[in-house]
Design a protein around this motif. Structure first.
Motif, PDB file in Angstrom:
ATOM      1  N   GLY A   1      -2.759   0.270  -8.124  1.00 47.62           N
ATOM      2  CA  GLY A   1      -2.510   1.764  -8.656  1.00 47.62           C
ATOM      3  C   GLY A   1      -1.346   1.816  -9.074  1.00 47.62           C
TER       4      GLY A   1
ATOM      5  N   THR B   1       0.682  -1.071   0.073  1.00 48.14           N
ATOM      6  CA  THR B   1      -0.111   0.131  -0.079  1.00 48.14           C
ATOM      7  C   THR B   1       0.803   1.271  -0.037  1.00 48.14           C
ATOM      8  OG1 THR B   1      -0.131  -0.069   2.164  1.00 48.14           O
ATOM      9  CG2 THR B   1      -1.716  -1.143   1.105  1.00 48.14           C
ATOM     10  N   THR B   2       2.158   1.041   0.144  1.00 48.05           N
ATOM     11  CA  THR B   2       3.182   2.070   0.069  1.00 48.05           C
ATOM     12  C   THR B   2       3.682   2.277  -1.384  1.00 48.05           C
ATOM     13  OG1 THR B   2       3.827   1.937   2.432  1.00 48.05           O
ATOM     14  CG2 THR B   2       5.352   3.208   0.996  1.00 48.05           C
TER      15      THR B   2
ATOM     16  N   ASP C   1      -1.248  11.436  -8.525  1.00 51.20           N
ATOM     17  CA  ASP C   1      -1.957  11.047  -7.032  1.00 51.20           C
ATOM     18  C   ASP C   1      -2.744   9.731  -7.379  1.00 51.20           C
ATOM     19  OD1 ASP C   1      -3.084  10.816  -4.684  1.00 51.20           O
ATOM     20  OD2 ASP C   1      -4.389  12.905  -5.034  1.00 51.20           O
ATOM     21  N   MET C   2      -2.123   8.482  -6.758  1.00 53.57           N
ATOM     22  CA  MET C   2      -2.637   7.207  -7.116  1.00 53.57           C
ATOM     23  C   MET C   2      -4.061   6.916  -6.325  1.00 53.57           C
ATOM     24  SD  MET C   2       0.578   4.768  -7.593  1.00 53.57           S
ATOM     25  CE  MET C   2       1.370   4.974  -6.007  1.00 53.57           C
ATOM     26  N   SER C   3      -4.297   8.046  -5.142  1.00 50.34           N
ATOM     27  CA  SER C   3      -5.471   7.961  -4.395  1.00 50.34           C
ATOM     28  C   SER C   3      -6.819   8.122  -5.257  1.00 50.34           C
ATOM     29  CB  SER C   3      -5.409   8.980  -3.256  1.00 50.34           C
ATOM     30  OG  SER C   3      -5.308  10.236  -3.710  1.00 50.34           O
ATOM     31  N   ARG C   4      -6.622   8.834  -6.409  1.00 48.79           N
ATOM     32  CA  ARG C   4      -7.748   8.749  -7.238  1.00 48.79           C
ATOM     33  C   ARG C   4      -8.296   7.591  -7.709  1.00 48.79           C
ATOM     34  NH1 ARG C   4      -7.159  13.692 -10.227  1.00 48.79           N
ATOM     35  NH2 ARG C   4      -9.184  13.319 -11.076  1.00 48.79           N
ATOM     36  N   CYS C   5      -7.579   6.534  -7.687  1.00 47.37           N
ATOM     37  CA  CYS C   5      -8.204   4.985  -7.716  1.00 47.37           C
ATOM     38  C   CYS C   5      -9.234   4.499  -6.839  1.00 47.37           C
ATOM     39  CB  CYS C   5      -7.079   4.177  -8.278  1.00 47.37           C
ATOM     40  SG  CYS C   5      -6.259   4.492  -9.729  1.00 47.37           S
ATOM     41  N   ASP C   6      -9.219   5.356  -5.643  1.00 45.19           N
ATOM     42  CA  ASP C   6      -9.938   4.872  -4.445  1.00 45.19           C
ATOM     43  C   ASP C   6     -11.319   5.008  -4.848  1.00 45.19           C
ATOM     44  OD1 ASP C   6      -7.335   4.488  -3.204  1.00 45.19           O
ATOM     45  OD2 ASP C   6      -7.444   6.164  -1.886  1.00 45.19           O
TER      46      ASP C   6
ATOM     47  N   THR D   1     -10.622  -1.312  -8.211  1.00 38.73           N
ATOM     48  CA  THR D   1      -9.297  -1.341  -8.528  1.00 38.73           C
ATOM     49  C   THR D   1      -8.531  -2.055  -7.368  1.00 38.73           C
ATOM     50  OG1 THR D   1      -9.459   1.109  -9.000  1.00 38.73           O
ATOM     51  CG2 THR D   1      -7.279   0.313  -8.241  1.00 38.73           C
TER      52      THR D   1
ATOM     53  N   CYS E   1      -5.673   2.882 -13.029  1.00 44.32           N
ATOM     54  CA  CYS E   1      -6.145   1.977 -11.856  1.00 44.32           C
ATOM     55  C   CYS E   1      -6.310   0.655 -12.524  1.00 44.32           C
ATOM     56  CB  CYS E   1      -7.649   2.291 -11.616  1.00 44.32           C
ATOM     57  SG  CYS E   1      -7.743   4.261 -10.996  1.00 44.32           S
TER      58      CYS E   1
ATOM     59  N   SER F   1       1.309   4.722 -11.248  1.00 43.94           N
ATOM     60  CA  SER F   1       1.493   5.973 -11.655  1.00 43.94           C
ATOM     61  C   SER F   1       2.715   6.176 -12.676  1.00 43.94           C
ATOM     62  CB  SER F   1       1.822   6.964 -10.558  1.00 43.94           C
ATOM     63  OG  SER F   1       2.231   8.300 -10.964  1.00 43.94           O
TER      64      SER F   1
END
Length: 233
Positions: free
Chosen positions: A205, A161-162, A192-197, A202, A223, A207
């Motif tokens: 992620g 997750t990192t 910003d890979m949090s866009r896939c949340d 998904t 994603c 980038s």
């Protein structure tokens, strides 16, 4: 040559006995003169430039005590002998007045030459020249096309997750043995890979950023879902 001029110079008994460096006002201006030991009435001769000056010594006050071991009669004879001598004069240098100096010849005279300091010319500084470094050749490599939705990728993404740096992820046929991931959504202009949340399907992620000469040309967030053993479903 100008005629000799006589000037009266008054000394104390101690100055007359040991000699002294003393300022004397001459017709040509003030001068520091080195007076050798002299007696009352002695005539001291000095030459300044082309002018000869005669200094008549006048000793004021009681006479200096005679040196120990000398008889009174001998002291009187010496006084009588010196009284008729014309003493040579050495003009004192203004930079050294520590030791009076008398001429070896009673009638000799010295000339005074002013000190002229040497001139100093600083060296001319010439700044060094430098050849500018050649400019790097322009890069003509075209930016890669972004991955479309449905594209399959190979490579190995970390099961973490990192965010971590990965290399060797390329587009492959979805029927290829090394097809490990499929793109289900992409976001251009961001890393910003949090866009896939926001996409519940998904599983990974990814980038991707393309730079040219240190400048970012384009960047995308993808994603992904895993294929086969890479699936997290």
């Amino acid at each position: 040559m100008s005629p000799s001029q006589e000037i009266e110079l008054t000394l104390t008994p101690a100055q007359a006995a040991t000699g002294v460096v003393i300022p004397v006002t001459l017709p040509s201006g003030p001068q520091r003169l080195r007076i050798p030991p002299a007696r009352n009435g002695d005539l001291v001769r000095a030459r300044v430039g082309d002018t000869e000056v005669l200094l008549r010594i006048h000793v004021s006050g009681p006479p200096a005590p005679a040196p120990a071991g000398k008889s009174g009669a001998l002291g009187c004879l010496v006084a009588l002998a010196v009284a008729a001598v014309v003493v040579g004069l050495v003009i004192a240098n203004s930079d050294d007045d520590s030791t009076p100096t008398a001429s070896s010849s009673p009638t000799a005279a010295s000339t005074y030459t002013p000190y002229t300091p040497p001139t100093y010319s600083p060296p001319t500084y010439t700044p060094p020249t430098y050849d500018p470094a050649p400019a790097p050749p322009p890069t003509t490599e075209a930016a890669p096309s972004p991955f479309d939705t449905g594209t399959c990728l190979n490579g190995q993404l970390p099961d973490s997750t990192t965010a971590q740096t990965v290399r060797g992820v390329k587009e492959v046929s979805c029927s290829a043995d090394d097809a490990h991931y499929r793109v289900i959504q992409r976001f251009p202009g961001t890393h910003d890979m949090s866009r896939c949340d926001a996409n519940p399907r998904t599983e990974y992620g990814f980038s991707y950023q393309y730079t040219l000469n240190g400048s970012v040309i384009n960047e995308y967030v993808y994603c992904l879902v895993g294929i086969g053993s890479y699936s997290r479903a």
